[in-house]
Scaffold this motif. Structure first.
Motif, PDB file in Angstrom:
ATOM      1  N   UNK A 130     -64.459 -15.700  13.579  1.00  0.00           N
ATOM      2  CA  UNK A 130     -63.435 -16.745  13.587  1.00  0.00           C
ATOM      3  C   UNK A 130     -64.057 -18.069  13.172  1.00  0.00           C
ATOM      4  N   UNK A 131     -63.187 -19.013  12.879  1.00  0.00           N
ATOM      5  CA  UNK A 131     -63.609 -20.393  12.680  1.00  0.00           C
ATOM      6  C   UNK A 131     -63.403 -21.122  13.998  1.00  0.00           C
ATOM      7  N   UNK A 132     -64.405 -21.897  14.385  1.00  0.00           N
ATOM      8  CA  UNK A 132     -64.335 -22.621  15.657  1.00  0.00           C
ATOM      9  C   UNK A 132     -64.157 -24.109  15.409  1.00  0.00           C
ATOM     10  N   UNK A 133     -63.184 -24.670  16.097  1.00  0.00           N
ATOM     11  CA  UNK A 133     -63.046 -26.132  16.126  1.00  0.00           C
ATOM     12  C   UNK A 133     -63.466 -26.591  17.526  1.00  0.00           C
ATOM     13  N   UNK A 134     -64.599 -27.254  17.606  1.00  0.00           N
ATOM     14  CA  UNK A 134     -65.090 -27.752  18.896  1.00  0.00           C
ATOM     15  C   UNK A 134     -64.702 -29.225  19.025  1.00  0.00           C
ATOM     16  N   UNK A 135     -63.810 -29.485  19.971  1.00  0.00           N
ATOM     17  CA  UNK A 135     -63.220 -30.825  20.096  1.00  0.00           C
ATOM     18  C   UNK A 135     -64.182 -31.757  20.845  1.00  0.00           C
ATOM     19  N   UNK A 136     -64.599 -32.800  20.189  1.00  0.00           N
ATOM     20  CA  UNK A 136     -65.498 -33.784  20.824  1.00  0.00           C
ATOM     21  C   UNK A 136     -64.646 -34.901  21.419  1.00  0.00           C
ATOM     22  N   UNK A 137     -63.941 -34.531  22.461  1.00  0.00           N
ATOM     23  CA  UNK A 137     -62.924 -35.421  23.043  1.00  0.00           C
ATOM     24  C   UNK A 137     -63.537 -36.626  23.769  1.00  0.00           C
ATOM     25  N   UNK A 138     -62.751 -37.679  23.922  1.00  0.00           N
ATOM     26  CA  UNK A 138     -63.209 -38.901  24.614  1.00  0.00           C
ATOM     27  C   UNK A 138     -63.250 -38.689  26.133  1.00  0.00           C
ATOM     28  N   UNK A 139     -64.150 -39.413  26.764  1.00  0.00           N
ATOM     29  CA  UNK A 139     -64.348 -39.213  28.214  1.00  0.00           C
ATOM     30  C   UNK A 139     -64.606 -40.525  28.930  1.00  0.00           C
ATOM     31  N   UNK A 140     -64.522 -40.484  30.291  1.00  0.00           N
ATOM     32  CA  UNK A 140     -64.934 -41.634  31.090  1.00  0.00           C
ATOM     33  C   UNK A 140     -66.445 -41.887  30.894  1.00  0.00           C
ATOM     34  N   UNK A 141     -66.929 -43.050  31.239  1.00  0.00           N
ATOM     35  CA  UNK A 141     -66.201 -44.136  31.913  1.00  0.00           C
ATOM     36  C   UNK A 141     -65.304 -44.946  30.963  1.00  0.00           C
ATOM     37  N   UNK A 142     -65.526 -44.849  29.646  1.00  0.00           N
ATOM     38  CA  UNK A 142     -64.752 -45.718  28.744  1.00  0.00           C
ATOM     39  C   UNK A 142     -63.338 -45.199  28.514  1.00  0.00           C
ATOM     40  N   UNK A 143     -63.175 -43.869  28.564  1.00  0.00           N
ATOM     41  CA  UNK A 143     -61.878 -43.289  28.208  1.00  0.00           C
ATOM     42  C   UNK A 143     -61.415 -42.273  29.251  1.00  0.00           C
ATOM     43  N   UNK A 144     -60.827 -42.743  30.337  1.00  0.00           N
ATOM     44  CA  UNK A 144     -60.340 -41.798  31.365  1.00  0.00           C
ATOM     45  C   UNK A 144     -59.057 -41.091  30.912  1.00  0.00           C
ATOM     46  N   UNK A 145     -58.530 -40.252  31.807  1.00  0.00           N
ATOM     47  CA  UNK A 145     -57.249 -39.586  31.587  1.00  0.00           C
ATOM     48  C   UNK A 145     -56.222 -40.585  31.141  1.00  0.00           C
ATOM     49  N   UNK A 146     -55.369 -40.266  30.165  1.00  0.00           N
ATOM     50  CA  UNK A 146     -55.221 -38.970  29.498  1.00  0.00           C
ATOM     51  C   UNK A 146     -55.903 -38.879  28.126  1.00  0.00           C
ATOM     52  N   UNK A 147     -56.970 -39.668  27.904  1.00  0.00           N
ATOM     53  CA  UNK A 147     -57.569 -39.694  26.559  1.00  0.00           C
ATOM     54  C   UNK A 147     -58.009 -38.301  26.103  1.00  0.00           C
ATOM     55  N   UNK A 148     -58.760 -37.595  26.964  1.00  0.00           N
ATOM     56  CA  UNK A 148     -59.278 -36.276  26.577  1.00  0.00           C
ATOM     57  C   UNK A 148     -58.141 -35.310  26.261  1.00  0.00           C
TER      58      UNK A 148
END
Lengths: 321, 321
Positions: A130-148
């Motif tokens: 398969x082809x994999x898309x690995x999501x490099x999502x935003x996170x705390x402390x700078x980007x809390x919920x619901x950014x990720x």
């Protein structure tokens, strides 16, 4: 209860495990030397912690990869505004019906981003046709919920433009299991189609940590302790028991066939078995697999026990794609 | 390991359980006042223990039955030389294709015989659209291995004369799970056909007690401690790890579709998940269900959690009969 028994020692690895798994289990965890700051408002402190812990994590993850890496095409692409690693093993054709895996990394909702995200996904991507898309999502402390969660949903929307939903798998381990489940709940609630399969590997589906194994396996699981402080940092004032933060408490009807995996020593054992029962009760096809004496995240990925479960997961996906 | 943590207290029941399950979990177990003799050769002492413990067991089991019992035909019959309770709910026809359940009771391979056998089977029989044969097999101290297994095999042979194998279910809990699995291994090895389904409820498939949960859940499971002395009494000098005494160590290929159930607090958690993995690895269709915070044997049988799992089991059997 008032009943006292022997002191809560972590017992030695049982003899029935492979030599490699026993070594992993009897070793110390590599992450104990990094502690997050006490103050959730100490953003600089959190950033320093994330950087140091990520460096240690990356080191461990890199050591787990095969020394002679098979051919793998790797590209960092911005998909719907979200940085994503696109991974394709050399033997996998880049065709319109090649399955697409949305891979959502773990790391307690603060760690595992950047290069660690790519390296985590690499081991799994190499095992997939398969082809994999690995999501490099935003996170705390700078980007809390619901950014990720927003980031994951943006990438899922893009995936639905590239593939029919029945050729898409959404997969997450630990904190990634939280986001994978929450993503599909939001997708369902917003009228998007479901993928072929949801994979939840020892998923952090309850940020309130109400499961029994948060107490019974505390100290028994040498990979993990309570994450409640980090969970609060992530939630940023939102209710920890909201279904998009703790998918265990959601109405689960309509989710796709789901594979769940945990271990008897896993701090998230209760998370996983409770999610399995709730999915079954909601009429969702869900399969549970539990590794003997396995702590959170498995025995490092390359033991016979890890590989046997990886084959089980592979079979589940093959049957549903 | 040298790592010490907090004393091993049995934590209070988690809040996510039903009120009934929490009451069961926070109560003391009723069997602690009866202790088997230290000396395996003290036959009189063992007989006294069995009598007293059986009386307590019968009391508990009787209290779990519905106060207004639905119509149930009950007959004590000698089948192929083995005393067996034949149970048929009033609404179940006595026809040639009515499913036949071989029910093998638990009780650590020394308890649960006689009236306790009948009462254990009654609760389950009432939930089935089937005829139940509850095998009142012989046990130590007077009849050690292989008496019980021989009895079960004799009754299974008789069942095969009454029904095609695809209308037979073999079911056992705890020690009964040991005998149910061992029975099918012997049947397979002797060329007999397999039944439609094997049911293993928190099965004692490893008399050597090598699984991790024998240590990690000791004191956490308030229903059960080590049974190793009783296991030796049962084995009567035979190797505890022989496949007919510890089916976990058998070659399992050829067993029928198998339903397995345990709980996160179960002392036999490792027994169950290891058996599940070994069955899957042997190519047997096997499904695992794990109750949150559930100790050995469930929450008494009548809680929402018990009933939800009973419905799961019922569904598995319906799909395979």
């Amino acid at each position: 209860m008032t009943e006292t028994t022997t002191p809560r020692l972590r017992p030695p690895a049982p003899a029935g495990l492979s030599e490699q798994a026993r070594q992993f289990l009897d070793a110390e965890t590599p992450f104990t030397s990094h502690e997050p700051p006490d103050d959730p408002l100490d953003t600089e402190g959190w950033l320093r912690y994330v950087e140091a812990a990520n460096e240690a994590l990356l080191q461990v993850l890199s050591e787990r990869l095969p020394t002679a890496l098979p051919e793998l095409e790797r590209e960092r692409r911005t998909i719907n505004g979200v940085p994503t690693f696109v991974l394709r093993p050399g033997h996998v054709p880049d065709e319109a019906d090649t399955p697409l895996f949305l891979d959502i990394h773990g790391g307690a909702l603060v760690l595992g981003g950047g290069e660690a995200c790519a390296v985590t996904a690499t081991g799994a991507a190499l095992m997939r046709k398969a082809i994999t898309w690995a999501v490099d999502y935003r996170m705390p402390p700078l980007h809390p919920y619901p950014a990720a969660l927003n980031d994951c949903l943006a990438v899922y929307r893009a995936a639905l433009k590239e593939r029919p939903p029945e050729r898409i798998v959404v997969s997450g381990g630990s904190a990634g299991g939280n986001l994978a489940a929450a993503l599909l709940l939001r997708a369902r609630d917003e009228g998007l189609p479901m993928p072929a399969v949801l994979v939840l590997l020892t998923p952090e589906v309850d940020l309130t940590e109400s499961g029994d194994s948060f107490r019974t396996n505390l100290g028994i699981d040498h990979q993990l302790g309570s994450l409640i402080e980090v969970n609060r940092l992530y939630a940023d004032g939102h209710d920890l028991s909201h279904p998009y933060l703790s998918p265990l408490f959601a109405e689960l009807a309509g989710l796709p066939p789901t594979y769940l995996q945990t271990g008897t020593r896993d701090l998230f054992l209760s998370n996983t078995v409770r999610m399995h029962r709730k999915l079954r009760a909601a009429g969702v096809e869900a399969e549970l697999h539990v590794g003997e004496a396995m702590p959170h995240g498995g025995f490092g990925g390359n033991t016979p026990e890890d590989l046997e479960l990886a084959a089980e997961l592979h079979g589940f996906i093959e049957r549903h794609l």
